[in-house]
Design an enzyme around this catalytic site. Structure first.
Site, PDB file in Angstrom:
ATOM      1  N   THR A 258      29.401  49.111  42.169  1.00  0.00           N
ATOM      2  CA  THR A 258      29.494  47.807  41.511  1.00  0.00           C
ATOM      3  C   THR A 258      29.251  46.652  42.471  1.00  0.00           C
ATOM      4  OG1 THR A 258      31.099  46.343  40.459  1.00  0.00           O
ATOM      5  CG2 THR A 258      32.001  48.006  41.890  1.00  0.00           C
ATOM      6  N   ASP A 259      28.842  45.517  41.921  1.00  0.00           N
ATOM      7  CA  ASP A 259      28.693  44.300  42.744  1.00  0.00           C
ATOM      8  C   ASP A 259      30.046  43.751  43.192  1.00  0.00           C
ATOM      9  OD1 ASP A 259      29.584  43.312  40.284  1.00  0.00           O
ATOM     10  OD2 ASP A 259      27.933  41.908  39.991  1.00  0.00           O
ATOM     11  N   GLU A 260      31.141  44.216  42.546  1.00  0.00           N
ATOM     12  CA  GLU A 260      32.458  43.642  42.851  1.00  0.00           C
ATOM     13  C   GLU A 260      32.910  43.964  44.268  1.00  0.00           C
ATOM     14  OE1 GLU A 260      35.458  43.798  39.887  1.00  0.00           O
ATOM     15  OE2 GLU A 260      34.037  43.612  38.252  1.00  0.00           O
TER      16      GLU A 260
ATOM     17  N   LYS B 269      36.450  51.182  44.728  1.00  0.00           N
ATOM     18  CA  LYS B 269      34.999  51.435  44.684  1.00  0.00           C
ATOM     19  C   LYS B 269      34.404  51.247  46.090  1.00  0.00           C
ATOM     20  CE  LYS B 269      32.705  52.313  41.706  1.00  0.00           C
ATOM     21  NZ  LYS B 269      32.328  53.630  41.116  1.00  0.00           N
TER      22      LYS B 269
HETATM   23  P1  NAD Z   1      33.859  54.028  31.776  1.00  0.00           P
HETATM   24  O1  NAD Z   1      35.284  53.714  32.095  1.00  0.00           O
HETATM   25  O2  NAD Z   1      33.312  53.667  30.459  1.00  0.00           O
HETATM   26  O3  NAD Z   1      33.595  55.597  31.967  1.00  0.00           O
HETATM   27  C1  NAD Z   1      34.128  56.352  33.021  1.00  0.00           C
HETATM   28  C2  NAD Z   1      34.081  57.827  32.639  1.00  0.00           C
HETATM   29  O4  NAD Z   1      34.597  58.584  33.751  1.00  0.00           O
HETATM   30  C3  NAD Z   1      34.951  58.177  31.426  1.00  0.00           C
HETATM   31  O5  NAD Z   1      34.207  58.954  30.526  1.00  0.00           O
HETATM   32  C4  NAD Z   1      36.105  58.970  32.013  1.00  0.00           C
HETATM   33  O6  NAD Z   1      36.640  59.942  31.128  1.00  0.00           O
HETATM   34  C5  NAD Z   1      35.454  59.613  33.235  1.00  0.00           C
HETATM   35  N1  NAD Z   1      36.428  59.964  34.283  1.00  0.00           N
HETATM   36  C6  NAD Z   1      37.440  59.186  34.762  1.00  0.00           C
HETATM   37  N2  NAD Z   1      38.132  59.865  35.699  1.00  0.00           N
HETATM   38  C7  NAD Z   1      37.538  61.081  35.844  1.00  0.00           C
HETATM   39  C8  NAD Z   1      37.798  62.207  36.667  1.00  0.00           C
HETATM   40  N3  NAD Z   1      38.804  62.216  37.534  1.00  0.00           N
HETATM   41  N4  NAD Z   1      36.981  63.282  36.550  1.00  0.00           N
HETATM   42  C9  NAD Z   1      35.954  63.288  35.643  1.00  0.00           C
HETATM   43  N5  NAD Z   1      35.681  62.253  34.834  1.00  0.00           N
HETATM   44  C10 NAD Z   1      36.463  61.152  34.931  1.00  0.00           C
HETATM   45  O7  NAD Z   1      33.026  53.370  32.964  1.00  0.00           O
HETATM   46  P2  NAD Z   1      31.558  52.747  32.958  1.00  0.00           P
HETATM   47  O8  NAD Z   1      31.647  51.323  32.606  1.00  0.00           O
HETATM   48  O9  NAD Z   1      30.658  53.649  32.227  1.00  0.00           O
HETATM   49  O10 NAD Z   1      31.238  52.819  34.531  1.00  0.00           O
HETATM   50  C11 NAD Z   1      30.685  53.979  35.120  1.00  0.00           C
HETATM   51  C12 NAD Z   1      30.478  53.717  36.602  1.00  0.00           C
HETATM   52  O11 NAD Z   1      29.617  52.593  36.764  1.00  0.00           O
HETATM   53  C13 NAD Z   1      31.752  53.370  37.360  1.00  0.00           C
HETATM   54  O12 NAD Z   1      31.688  53.950  38.635  1.00  0.00           O
HETATM   55  C14 NAD Z   1      31.722  51.866  37.489  1.00  0.00           C
HETATM   56  O13 NAD Z   1      32.382  51.454  38.662  1.00  0.00           O
HETATM   57  C15 NAD Z   1      30.231  51.615  37.594  1.00  0.00           C
HETATM   58  N6  NAD Z   1      29.789  50.289  37.129  1.00  0.00           N
HETATM   59  C16 NAD Z   1      30.122  49.831  35.899  1.00  0.00           C
HETATM   60  C17 NAD Z   1      29.647  48.589  35.465  1.00  0.00           C
HETATM   61  C18 NAD Z   1      30.001  48.019  34.114  1.00  0.00           C
HETATM   62  O14 NAD Z   1      29.709  46.844  33.852  1.00  0.00           O
HETATM   63  N7  NAD Z   1      30.571  48.784  33.204  1.00  0.00           N
HETATM   64  C19 NAD Z   1      28.835  47.823  36.318  1.00  0.00           C
HETATM   65  C20 NAD Z   1      28.526  48.328  37.586  1.00  0.00           C
HETATM   66  C21 NAD Z   1      28.986  49.568  37.971  1.00  0.00           C
HETATM   67  O1  DAU Z   2      30.498  43.412  37.942  1.00  0.00           O
HETATM   68  C1  DAU Z   2      30.489  44.764  37.569  1.00  0.00           C
HETATM   69  C2  DAU Z   2      31.820  45.099  36.951  1.00  0.00           C
HETATM   70  O2  DAU Z   2      31.831  44.486  35.674  1.00  0.00           O
HETATM   71  C3  DAU Z   2      32.077  46.593  36.839  1.00  0.00           C
HETATM   72  O3  DAU Z   2      32.177  47.135  38.118  1.00  0.00           O
HETATM   73  C4  DAU Z   2      33.379  46.865  36.083  1.00  0.00           C
HETATM   74  O4  DAU Z   2      33.530  48.264  35.879  1.00  0.00           O
HETATM   75  C5  DAU Z   2      33.305  46.165  34.743  1.00  0.00           C
HETATM   76  O5  DAU Z   2      34.548  46.311  34.070  1.00  0.00           O
HETATM   77  C6  DAU Z   2      33.006  44.679  34.926  1.00  0.00           C
HETATM   78  O6  DAU Z   2      34.111  43.992  35.569  1.00  0.00           O
HETATM   79  P1  DAU Z   2      34.584  42.546  35.074  1.00  0.00           P
HETATM   80  O7  DAU Z   2      35.970  42.338  35.501  1.00  0.00           O
HETATM   81  O8  DAU Z   2      33.581  41.510  35.458  1.00  0.00           O
HETATM   82  O9  DAU Z   2      34.435  42.797  33.483  1.00  0.00           O
HETATM   83  P2  DAU Z   2      35.344  42.387  32.247  1.00  0.00           P
HETATM   84  O10 DAU Z   2      34.543  42.709  31.040  1.00  0.00           O
HETATM   85  O11 DAU Z   2      36.734  42.908  32.343  1.00  0.00           O
HETATM   86  O12 DAU Z   2      35.414  40.793  32.390  1.00  0.00           O
HETATM   87  C7  DAU Z   2      34.232  40.006  32.450  1.00  0.00           C
HETATM   88  C8  DAU Z   2      34.683  38.566  32.653  1.00  0.00           C
HETATM   89  O13 DAU Z   2      35.339  38.104  31.458  1.00  0.00           O
HETATM   90  C9  DAU Z   2      35.708  38.376  33.769  1.00  0.00           C
HETATM   91  O14 DAU Z   2      35.457  37.139  34.408  1.00  0.00           O
HETATM   92  C10 DAU Z   2      37.052  38.333  33.044  1.00  0.00           C
HETATM   93  C11 DAU Z   2      36.687  37.700  31.714  1.00  0.00           C
HETATM   94  N1  DAU Z   2      37.504  38.128  30.552  1.00  0.00           N
HETATM   95  C12 DAU Z   2      37.623  39.448  30.313  1.00  0.00           C
HETATM   96  C13 DAU Z   2      38.359  39.913  29.235  1.00  0.00           C
HETATM   97  C14 DAU Z   2      38.522  41.391  28.982  1.00  0.00           C
HETATM   98  C15 DAU Z   2      38.047  37.169  29.699  1.00  0.00           C
HETATM   99  O15 DAU Z   2      37.898  35.947  29.907  1.00  0.00           O
HETATM  100  N2  DAU Z   2      38.775  37.625  28.629  1.00  0.00           N
HETATM  101  C16 DAU Z   2      38.973  38.952  28.366  1.00  0.00           C
HETATM  102  O16 DAU Z   2      39.675  39.269  27.377  1.00  0.00           O
END
Ligand code: NAD
Ligand code: DAU
Length: 366
Positions: free
Chosen positions: A134-136, A164
């Site tokens: 992630t970018d975080e 991460k």
């Molecule tokens: P998600 O939470 O939707 O899915 C995660 C999956 O991992 C789930 O299906 C869960 O059951 C499985 N899991 C959790 N623990 C496990 C374990 N111990 N063994 C096997 N499986 C397990 O997450 P996502 O949003 O699909 O993110 C996937 C990856 O991408 C993560 O590494 C996250 O950091 C990264 N990522 C997400 C975003 C985003 O915006 N969602 C952006 C950048 C990077």
């Molecule tokens: O940047 C990549 C990341 O983006 C991934 O690594 C994470 O897995 C993914 O969850 C996401 O993280 P964020 O914290 O940015 O996502 P989230 O959807 O939780 O929140 C997006 C923005 O919106 C953040 O600034 C918090 C705000 N927010 C979120 C929720 C859930 C609100 O204002 N209200 C809300 O109810």
């Protein structure tokens, strides 16, 4: 030639979309997922009956299982998407983030190292381990600061991003110390079908459809850089195919928006897509709530490298991607219904106020 790919976390949001994209390319998938609250077999319904998608419920920390899968299935690549992924949950309770994101990645890397060493020279040369991050991990940007590049220093601020960051360092170390051909991608905020409605986009879409308040943290001016999930999946595919082992690639949509802009845009699209809803204009549902502790102000990704070196670029615009996303949630009430039970309800009550009226969300004090 088609590949066999071991995907971890393939029943989650990005994982299930990635698995579907890879099946369209005819790559064979071994899908290992423990099925936490975020993993859902309904996310894989479109692959029911597909003999080249094999689902195994299991933990990436289970060395014996992972070792057996690698030996038995002989994958050409491993793509690690298994993770705890929600920042708010990591603030509520960091333990599972340490367990899965750090310890889990370590166990996976150890088993992959053993397997990779056992491969004949040509297959060892071609094998890839892609760690999806992630970018975080780069921390928070000031308003005028240039976007994160691959060499930006790590400065994670939440238990999620710290876990991460630790796993990224392990993936990098396994390349430098042991020669395991690891690659790391750091991506910005994704949105799209099948995202669990604890995250901003699906939470706002579903609340707006139901006429519930849209809880914006703080002043709503935090900035995120949005990317449609299929564009992310395409980038992951490109990195597995063409990326250089030991390298990192940033992935992003070049689409910075404040949370208020994002939610207003979603509301405007909903007004247009469901004009007969009694909740039009949906933006009247916006409610400001207490801020997230340690809330990063701005993320922005400079994705010039993956574009210049590997030829990837995002195809969807924010509008086209959000339109598809809203349409998906409108078209899949059974999925929404299945999610809106047990674990999800409990989380919403804990996060936005247990015992309070669900219609007046506030962050519960920690
Ligand atoms: P998600 O939470 O939707 O899915 C995660 C999956 O991992 C789930 O299906 C869960 O059951 C499985 N899991 C959790 N623990 C496990 C374990 N111990 N063994 C096997 N499986 C397990 O997450 P996502 O949003 O699909 O993110 C996937 C990856 O991408 C993560 O590494 C996250 O950091 C990264 N990522 C997400 C975003 C985003 O915006 N969602 C952006 C950048 C990077
Ligand atoms: O940047 C990549 C990341 O983006 C991934 O690594 C994470 O897995 C993914 O969850 C996401 O993280 P964020 O914290 O940015 O996502 P989230 O959807 O939780 O929140 C997006 C923005 O919106 C953040 O600034 C918090 C705000 N927010 C979120 C929720 C859930 C609100 O204002 N209200 C809300 O109810």
């Amino acid at each position: 030639m088609n590949k066999t790919i071991l995907v971890t976390g393939g029943a989650g949001f990005i994982g299930s979309n990635f698995v579907s994209c890879e099946r369209q390319r005819n790559n064979r998938i071994i899908n290992l997922d423990i099925l936490t609250y975020a993993g859902n077999l309904l996310n894989l319904e479109q692959l029911n009956g597909d003999p080249d998608h094999v689902f195994i419920q299991g933990d990436i920390r289970d060395r014996e299982l992972v070792g057996k899968l690698l030996k038995g299935r002989q994958p050409d690549a491993v793509v690690n998407l298994a993770a705890e992924s929600h920042v708010d949950r990591s603030i509520d309770s960091p333990e599972s983030f340490i367990q899965t994101n750090i310890i889990g990645t370590y166990h996976l890397l150890e088993e992959v190292r053993e397997y990779w060493k056992s491969l004949p020279a040509e297959r060892r040369e071609q094998f890839r381990f892609l760690h999806v991050s992630t970018d975080e991990v780069y921390g928070s940007l000031g308003p005028q600061a240039p976007a994160f590049i691959e060499s930006s220093p790590y400065a994670p601020n939440s238990p999620y991003s710290a876990s991460k960051a630790a796993s990224d360092h392990l993936a990098r170390a396994y390349f430098h110390t042991f020669g395991v051909p690891t690659l790391i991608t750091n991506c910005s905020n994704n949105y799209g079908p099948r995202q669990f409605p604890e995250k901003l986009a699906p939470l706002m879409i579903l609340n707006a459809i139901e006429g519930k308040p849209l809880p914006i943290y703080g002043d709503g001016l935090n900035v995120r850089d949005w990317l449609y999930v299929d564009d992310h999946c395409e980038a992951l595919h490109t990195v597995v195919e063409k990326g250089k082992p030991g390298e990192t690639y940033n992935i992003g949509g070049r689409c910075e928006k404040t949370n208020l802009e994002t939610v207003n845009a979603l509301c405007a699209l909903l007004d247009e897509m469901i004009p007969t809803s009694r909740h039009v204009p949906h933006c009247s549902l916006i409610t400001f709530v207490e801020d997230r502790p340690g809330h990063d102000r701005r993320y922005a990704i400079d994705c010039s490298r993956i574009r210049a070196e590997l030829g990837w670029r995002a195809k969807e615009t924010f509008e086209s991607g959000m339109r598809k996303t809203i349409q998906w949630y409108l078209d899949n009430p059974a999925w929404v219904h299945s999610i809106k039970t047990g674990a999800y309800r409990e989380w919403m009550l804990r996060q936005y106020g247990a015992g309070k009226n669900e219609d007046t969300p506030q962050r519960a004090s920690k």
